[in-house]
Design a protein around this motif. Sequence first.
Motif, PDB file in Angstrom:
ATOM      1  N   SER A   1     -87.784 -21.680 104.449  1.00  0.00           N
ATOM      2  CA  SER A   1     -87.844 -20.596 103.886  1.00  0.00           C
ATOM      3  C   SER A   1     -87.843 -19.989 105.407  1.00  0.00           C
ATOM      4  O   SER A   1     -87.848 -20.020 106.486  1.00  0.00           O
TER       5      SER A   1
ATOM      6  N   THR B   1     -86.623 -29.810  94.335  1.00  0.00           N
ATOM      7  CA  THR B   1     -85.486 -30.504  95.521  1.00  0.00           C
ATOM      8  C   THR B   1     -86.138 -31.962  95.630  1.00  0.00           C
ATOM      9  O   THR B   1     -87.500 -32.822  94.989  1.00  0.00           O
TER      10      THR B   1
ATOM     11  N   THR C   1     -84.489 -19.036  94.789  1.00  0.00           N
ATOM     12  CA  THR C   1     -85.937 -19.416  95.014  1.00  0.00           C
ATOM     13  C   THR C   1     -86.364 -19.046  96.101  1.00  0.00           C
ATOM     14  O   THR C   1     -86.909 -17.691  96.150  1.00  0.00           O
ATOM     15  N   VAL C   2     -86.116 -18.857  97.379  1.00  0.00           N
ATOM     16  CA  VAL C   2     -86.338 -17.494  98.661  1.00  0.00           C
ATOM     17  C   VAL C   2     -85.077 -17.556  99.072  1.00  0.00           C
ATOM     18  O   VAL C   2     -84.581 -18.553  99.577  1.00  0.00           O
TER      19      VAL C   2
ATOM     20  N   GLY D   1     -95.266 -30.512 105.191  1.00  0.00           N
ATOM     21  CA  GLY D   1     -95.479 -28.978 105.055  1.00  0.00           C
ATOM     22  C   GLY D   1     -96.750 -28.285 104.767  1.00  0.00           C
ATOM     23  O   GLY D   1     -97.233 -27.105 104.280  1.00  0.00           O
TER      24      GLY D   1
ATOM     25  N   LEU E   1     -94.659 -33.629  95.242  1.00  0.00           N
ATOM     26  CA  LEU E   1     -95.039 -32.978  96.398  1.00  0.00           C
ATOM     27  C   LEU E   1     -95.491 -31.509  96.830  1.00  0.00           C
ATOM     28  O   LEU E   1     -97.008 -31.301  97.247  1.00  0.00           O
TER      29      LEU E   1
ATOM     30  N   GLU F   1     -90.839 -21.771  96.623  1.00  0.00           N
ATOM     31  CA  GLU F   1     -89.750 -22.511  96.900  1.00  0.00           C
ATOM     32  C   GLU F   1     -89.993 -23.935  95.406  1.00  0.00           C
ATOM     33  O   GLU F   1     -90.278 -23.636  94.711  1.00  0.00           O
ATOM     34  N   SER F   2     -89.054 -24.367  95.813  1.00  0.00           N
ATOM     35  CA  SER F   2     -88.151 -25.099  94.907  1.00  0.00           C
ATOM     36  C   SER F   2     -89.419 -26.276  95.045  1.00  0.00           C
ATOM     37  O   SER F   2     -90.778 -26.275  95.784  1.00  0.00           O
TER      38      SER F   2
ATOM     39  N   VAL G   1     -84.895 -37.466 103.393  1.00  0.00           N
ATOM     40  CA  VAL G   1     -84.736 -36.517 103.777  1.00  0.00           C
ATOM     41  C   VAL G   1     -84.539 -35.356 102.532  1.00  0.00           C
ATOM     42  O   VAL G   1     -84.541 -36.338 101.273  1.00  0.00           O
TER      43      VAL G   1
ATOM     44  N   THR H   1     -81.445 -17.518  98.651  1.00  0.00           N
ATOM     45  CA  THR H   1     -81.413 -18.915  97.136  1.00  0.00           C
ATOM     46  C   THR H   1     -81.845 -18.313  96.269  1.00  0.00           C
ATOM     47  O   THR H   1     -82.727 -17.348  95.920  1.00  0.00           O
TER      48      THR H   1
ATOM     49  N   ARG I   1     -91.870 -23.329 114.548  1.00  0.00           N
ATOM     50  CA  ARG I   1     -91.950 -23.893 113.157  1.00  0.00           C
ATOM     51  C   ARG I   1     -92.680 -25.318 113.777  1.00  0.00           C
ATOM     52  O   ARG I   1     -91.971 -26.209 114.982  1.00  0.00           O
TER      53      ARG I   1
ATOM     54  N   LEU J   1     -88.879 -38.669 110.109  1.00  0.00           N
ATOM     55  CA  LEU J   1     -88.780 -39.495 108.923  1.00  0.00           C
ATOM     56  C   LEU J   1     -87.374 -40.622 107.907  1.00  0.00           C
ATOM     57  O   LEU J   1     -86.858 -39.848 108.630  1.00  0.00           O
TER      58      LEU J   1
ATOM     59  N   VAL K   1     -90.409 -29.967  94.814  1.00  0.00           N
ATOM     60  CA  VAL K   1     -90.474 -31.352  96.214  1.00  0.00           C
ATOM     61  C   VAL K   1     -91.353 -32.479  94.868  1.00  0.00           C
ATOM     62  O   VAL K   1     -92.711 -32.220  95.064  1.00  0.00           O
TER      63      VAL K   1
ATOM     64  N   SER L   1     -97.938 -36.918 102.408  1.00  0.00           N
ATOM     65  CA  SER L   1     -96.244 -37.345 102.125  1.00  0.00           C
ATOM     66  C   SER L   1     -95.685 -36.246 102.339  1.00  0.00           C
ATOM     67  O   SER L   1     -94.867 -36.423 102.163  1.00  0.00           O
ATOM     68  N   SER L   2     -96.120 -35.075 102.416  1.00  0.00           N
ATOM     69  CA  SER L   2     -94.837 -33.471 102.640  1.00  0.00           C
ATOM     70  C   SER L   2     -96.019 -33.026 103.378  1.00  0.00           C
ATOM     71  O   SER L   2     -96.698 -32.159 103.292  1.00  0.00           O
TER      72      SER L   2
HETATM   73  O1  TXA Z   1     -87.064 -23.589  97.493  1.00  0.00           O
HETATM   74  C1  TXA Z   1     -86.776 -24.534  98.620  1.00  0.00           C
HETATM   75  O2  TXA Z   1     -87.194 -25.141  98.631  1.00  0.00           O
HETATM   76  C2  TXA Z   1     -86.456 -23.249  99.662  1.00  0.00           C
HETATM   77  C3  TXA Z   1     -85.182 -22.842 100.033  1.00  0.00           C
HETATM   78  C4  TXA Z   1     -84.619 -22.305 101.119  1.00  0.00           C
HETATM   79  O3  TXA Z   1     -84.750 -24.089  99.422  1.00  0.00           O
HETATM   80  N1  TXA Z   1     -86.793 -23.920 101.226  1.00  0.00           N
HETATM   81  C5  TXA Z   1     -87.878 -24.251 101.435  1.00  0.00           C
HETATM   82  O4  TXA Z   1     -87.668 -25.375 102.460  1.00  0.00           O
HETATM   83  O5  TXA Z   1     -89.377 -23.941 100.803  1.00  0.00           O
HETATM   84  P1  TXA Z   1     -89.085 -25.097 103.976  1.00  0.00           P
HETATM   85  O6  TXA Z   1     -88.820 -26.435 104.567  1.00  0.00           O
HETATM   86  O7  TXA Z   1     -89.779 -23.614 103.981  1.00  0.00           O
HETATM   87  O8  TXA Z   1     -90.635 -26.026 102.596  1.00  0.00           O
HETATM   88  C6  TXA Z   1     -89.688 -27.647 103.407  1.00  0.00           C
HETATM   89  C7  TXA Z   1     -90.651 -28.455 102.068  1.00  0.00           C
HETATM   90  C8  TXA Z   1     -92.283 -29.016 103.374  1.00  0.00           C
HETATM   91  O9  TXA Z   1     -92.912 -28.504 102.626  1.00  0.00           O
HETATM   92  C9  TXA Z   1     -91.485 -30.295 103.569  1.00  0.00           C
HETATM   93  O10 TXA Z   1     -92.884 -31.067 104.656  1.00  0.00           O
HETATM   94  C10 TXA Z   1     -90.840 -30.927 102.955  1.00  0.00           C
HETATM   95  O11 TXA Z   1     -90.475 -29.922 101.823  1.00  0.00           O
HETATM   96  N2  TXA Z   1     -89.936 -31.790 102.841  1.00  0.00           N
HETATM   97  C11 TXA Z   1     -88.812 -31.905 103.570  1.00  0.00           C
HETATM   98  N3  TXA Z   1     -88.133 -32.460 103.710  1.00  0.00           N
HETATM   99  C12 TXA Z   1     -89.279 -33.669 103.192  1.00  0.00           C
HETATM  100  C13 TXA Z   1     -89.755 -35.421 103.512  1.00  0.00           C
HETATM  101  N4  TXA Z   1     -87.943 -35.897 104.281  1.00  0.00           N
HETATM  102  N5  TXA Z   1     -90.690 -36.023 102.827  1.00  0.00           N
HETATM  103  C14 TXA Z   1     -91.345 -35.143 102.881  1.00  0.00           C
HETATM  104  N6  TXA Z   1     -91.389 -33.570 102.360  1.00  0.00           N
HETATM  105  C15 TXA Z   1     -90.677 -33.142 102.900  1.00  0.00           C
END
Ligand code: TXA
Length: 551
Positions: free
Chosen positions: A145, A100, A37-38, A233, A196, A182-183, A120, A35, A60, A117, A185, A230-231
């Motif tokens: 990621s 996001t 971003t990553v 991650g 977030l 990453e994006s 999404v 993508t 994870r 949760l 959020v 809130s998030s």
């Molecule tokens: O750029 C990006 O967002 C990349 C590429 C692959 O699209 N994806 C990415 O995914 O960074 P990941 O899983 O590494 O990070 C997702 C973040 C995490 O901090 C997660 O907690 C948060 O988004 N997140 C996802 N769904 C959520 C939700 N329903 N409520 C709050 N935070 C959420």
Amino acid sequence: MTNIEMETKIVKPTDENLNKAKAQILNGDIVAIPTETVYGLGANAFDSTAIKKIFAAKGRPQDNPLIVHISDICELKSVASEISDTAKKLAAVFWPGPLTMILPKADAIPNEVSAGLDTVGVRMPSHKVARDFIRLCGVPIAAPSANVSGKPSPTTAFHVYNDLSGKISTIIDGGECSVGLESTVIALGDDTAEILRPGKITIDDLLTVISTVKIDDGVFTKTDDTRQVSSPGMKYRHYSPNANVIMLKGKLTDFFRYVSRHANDKTGVLVFDGEESLFTIPCISYGKKSDSKEQASKLFSALREIDTFGLKTVFARVPAKDGVGMAVYNRLLRACGFDVISLAPAYIIGLTGQTGSGKTTVSEFLEEIDMAVLNCDKISKEIISNKDVMEKLTTYFGDEILLPDKTLNRRTLALRAFENEENHCFLNSVMYPRINKKISISIRELQKKGHSTIVIDAPTLFESGADGICDTIISIIAPKELREERILVRDDLTQEQLQSRINAQHDNDFYTKRSNYIIENDGDLEQLRQKAADIIDTIETKKKACEKSKA
Ligand code: TXA
Ligand code: MG
């Protein structure tokens, strides 16, 4: 169940390869995709068994939800149950792209994706290969990621291979990711958003579409693992190389000096372009000092590269925090586990004044505006119960200063100490050196945490000698009658005791002669806070002017 290692292939995004990967996705397998971003580790967002494979491959934590990727806005309704006007407006401007949005979850999205949760995270990537592939699959793709959890996110197919080879069969190579972090959020409200996780889409970008943008506390501060965040991650240690990364906040000259003093054969540095020639130890640049976008695109690669030297410690230059820099700073802060050392000596403000003058109110105000305050009354209360101090005091004053349970009777001690000059001097000679030692230790600790201004709140700042380490001193004074009134309300004293307290205090002249700023507290509390705020403004302005002239 044992994991059978599989062969991992990096493939070009040809029609043939994309069709093979599509078959894998529809078959319930996972595929790494590029993508902007990553790189992401993708699975059919509707297939809970496939989603579980993502969690297993990355290691994870189960409570960290995934982002669902779509290729066209019309797919959004299959992922989110409600799409507010604010979401529509933001999607129209920033999709496809690195944003996001957290939206209410559609029933078809399994709980494994949202980690339980009812919301999404959704985004439409701008990378052509990513969008073509999602369209080809015909289902939304859930993808975190594509790194092993805790490691820096992958920005090339090779990074993914390094982390996940043997655990996945296909990595689609779409070249180096252009954004590199990453994006962004965001959670949404009515015409508002809360960041977030910062990314390439900045606060200013969002403000072109909606009226208010807040930043979640977790962006810059450590969230403890047990707290509701809130998030999810954000509570995990992230982006960490094997080496221990430490950010050194300060000018390049101070950075250089610090590194020279602390480096050994297991130390490296992460610097800005053009600074490499200063260092003879392993050194990687993560972009130009003034270019946050370039830093964003290079940071994760740089963190992975510096780790190839097998180092124990990596000192990193601190990026600017504004614009896209906020995302760079946020990732580096997590990579170093919030370990930031401030190199410039902290600016020390001494705060003192007569008993009942309103010093505590001012001290509380300074804490409210986020200054680090060392409260010497508190320090003294801690120190006085130390065994060696108690022994010295009881030897001098006798057991009458002890309560039946052998702990200190503070009231009796205070009365005995105010009885005569000799007693007072003895108590001070025991306490002051210990308090000052504790002050120095605390200043060092606060500075290590990145505090650049520290307040010493001490009723006896001058008598103890602590004024010697202050850059500037503020004293609070008040008319005698007002002080008497305030002390009587606070402490239970006889007239005689009150007078001996008041007489032991210095007059206004004593403070005016020794202080840089005097606050006369002869009005109400609001006026007192305003006077303090004005002085802090003046001090900050002078500090900045002084830093500029030194730079
Ligand atoms: O750029 C990006 O967002 C990349 C590429 C692959 O699209 N994806 C990415 O995914 O960074 P990941 O899983 O590494 O990070 C997702 C973040 C995490 O901090 C997660 O907690 C948060 O988004 N997140 C996802 N769904 C959520 C939700 N329903 N409520 C709050 N935070 C959420
Ligand atoms: Mg991640």
